[in-house]
Design an enzyme around this catalytic site. Structure first.
Site, PDB file in Angstrom:
ATOM      1  N   ASP A  97       0.856  -1.187   0.000  1.00  0.00           N
ATOM      2  CA  ASP A  97       0.000   0.000   0.000  1.00  0.00           C
ATOM      3  C   ASP A  97       0.891   1.235   0.000  1.00  0.00           C
ATOM      4  O   ASP A  97       1.729   1.391   0.899  1.00  0.00           O
ATOM      5  CB  ASP A  97      -0.887   0.032   1.252  1.00  0.00           C
ATOM      6  CG  ASP A  97      -1.950  -1.064   1.262  1.00  0.00           C
ATOM      7  OD1 ASP A  97      -1.820  -2.045   0.500  1.00  0.00           O
ATOM      8  OD2 ASP A  97      -2.902  -0.937   2.056  1.00  0.00           O
ATOM      9  N   LYS A 159      -7.400   2.942  -2.586  1.00  0.00           N
ATOM     10  CA  LYS A 159      -7.667   2.918  -1.145  1.00  0.00           C
ATOM     11  C   LYS A 159      -7.994   4.333  -0.673  1.00  0.00           C
ATOM     12  O   LYS A 159      -7.344   5.296  -1.086  1.00  0.00           O
ATOM     13  CB  LYS A 159      -6.442   2.363  -0.411  1.00  0.00           C
ATOM     14  CG  LYS A 159      -6.560   2.319   1.106  1.00  0.00           C
ATOM     15  CD  LYS A 159      -5.304   1.698   1.712  1.00  0.00           C
ATOM     16  CE  LYS A 159      -5.280   1.816   3.226  1.00  0.00           C
ATOM     17  NZ  LYS A 159      -4.043   1.256   3.818  1.00  0.00           N
ATOM     18  N   LYS A 195     -10.464  -0.340  -1.719  1.00  0.00           N
ATOM     19  CA  LYS A 195     -10.210  -0.624  -0.303  1.00  0.00           C
ATOM     20  C   LYS A 195     -10.698   0.553   0.526  1.00  0.00           C
ATOM     21  O   LYS A 195     -10.208   1.672   0.381  1.00  0.00           O
ATOM     22  CB  LYS A 195      -8.723  -0.883  -0.056  1.00  0.00           C
ATOM     23  CG  LYS A 195      -8.384  -1.140   1.421  1.00  0.00           C
ATOM     24  CD  LYS A 195      -6.928  -1.536   1.585  1.00  0.00           C
ATOM     25  CE  LYS A 195      -6.530  -1.670   3.065  1.00  0.00           C
ATOM     26  NZ  LYS A 195      -5.120  -2.094   3.223  1.00  0.00           N
TER      27      LYS A 195
END
Length: 242
Positions: A97, A159, A195
């Site tokens: 990430d 995300k 996400k």
């Protein structure tokens, strides 16, 4: 979503100032205990310094090993530093990430395209999740531009948040991201995951986000291949329903 399916989409996360090998060991043990009880989470997500430790602990598990990049949570390091970090953790991780470089996006969009695409190239077939930090982006047009940039440059997941700002995920931001993912899927014939992360603590909150996403993406989207929840405290609430 059924409860076991929901667990399977969770990235069990610890990104605290007070993390240490003992606290990460407890996190991994929680993940392994859940797996034994048929409530396997998608991944364990930690700082890169724990990549090798977590990899060893998960060696007999199907749980993925996820790390944030060392520039987390502000992205304020050079591309060479980010790539060096990727090379160091690549042997151990399944997913990474990273935070998009918002400052440079405003100043120099092609540079941010290059940053993301170079990191994705370095990762190869490992999943890249790009954090937009939506709570800090007040302009909808800018959020859409940033989302398009991340997908165009190779993000496997978009995300919402690092969880380190006052505002984390919001239903409006998730709505915009889901719209952009659906549009990208039609235009590019490529599915990008989503996400949700940042302040998500209860099943009712998760269901609210799922309801928003369902307006734009099909029921088949809700597997851990394309849908993730970045959380740790959420587990406490989900355990009430087991």
């Amino acid at each position: 979503m059924k409860l076991q399916s929901l667990f399977s989409c969770i990235d069990l996360t610890s990104l605290s100032l007070f993390d240490n090998e003992k606290s990460i060991e407890r996190l991994v043990q929680l993940a392994l205990e859940l797996e034994k009880e048929n409530y396997r989470v998608a991944s364990v997500c930690t700082f890169p310094k724990y990549a090798g430790f977590v990899s060893k602990a998960l060696v007999n598990s199907k749980i993925k090993n996820c790390c944030v990049n060392s520039s987390f949570p502000h992205a304020q390091t050079s591309l060479s530093s980010k790539l060096s970090d990727i090379e160091e953790i690549k042997p151990y991780v399944d997913e990474v990430d990273i935070v998009i470089d918002l400052g440079n996006f405003i100043l120099n969009k092609p540079l941010v395209d290059k940053q993301i695409s170079e990191i994705k190239k370095a990762l190869g077939n490992k999943a890249l999740k790009v954090i937009l930090e939506t709570g800090e982006i007040k302009d909808e047009k800018l959020l859409r531009q940033i989302c398009k940039c991340a997908m165009r440059s190779g993000a496997d997941f978009i995300k919402t948040s690092t969880g380190k700002t006052a505002i984390g995920a919001t239903t409006n931001a998730v709505k915009i991201i889901a719209e952009e993912i659906a549009d990208f899927q039609v235009k590019e014939q490529k599915t990008v995951g989503l996400k949700i992360s940042g302040g998500i603590r209860t099943l009712s909150e998760v269901n609210e986000y799922i309801s928003v996403i369902e307006s734009y993406l099909p029921p088949t989207y809700f597997t851990n291949q394309t849908f993730r929840i970045g959380a740790s405290s959420l587990i406490d609430d989900l355990n009430k329903y087991r």
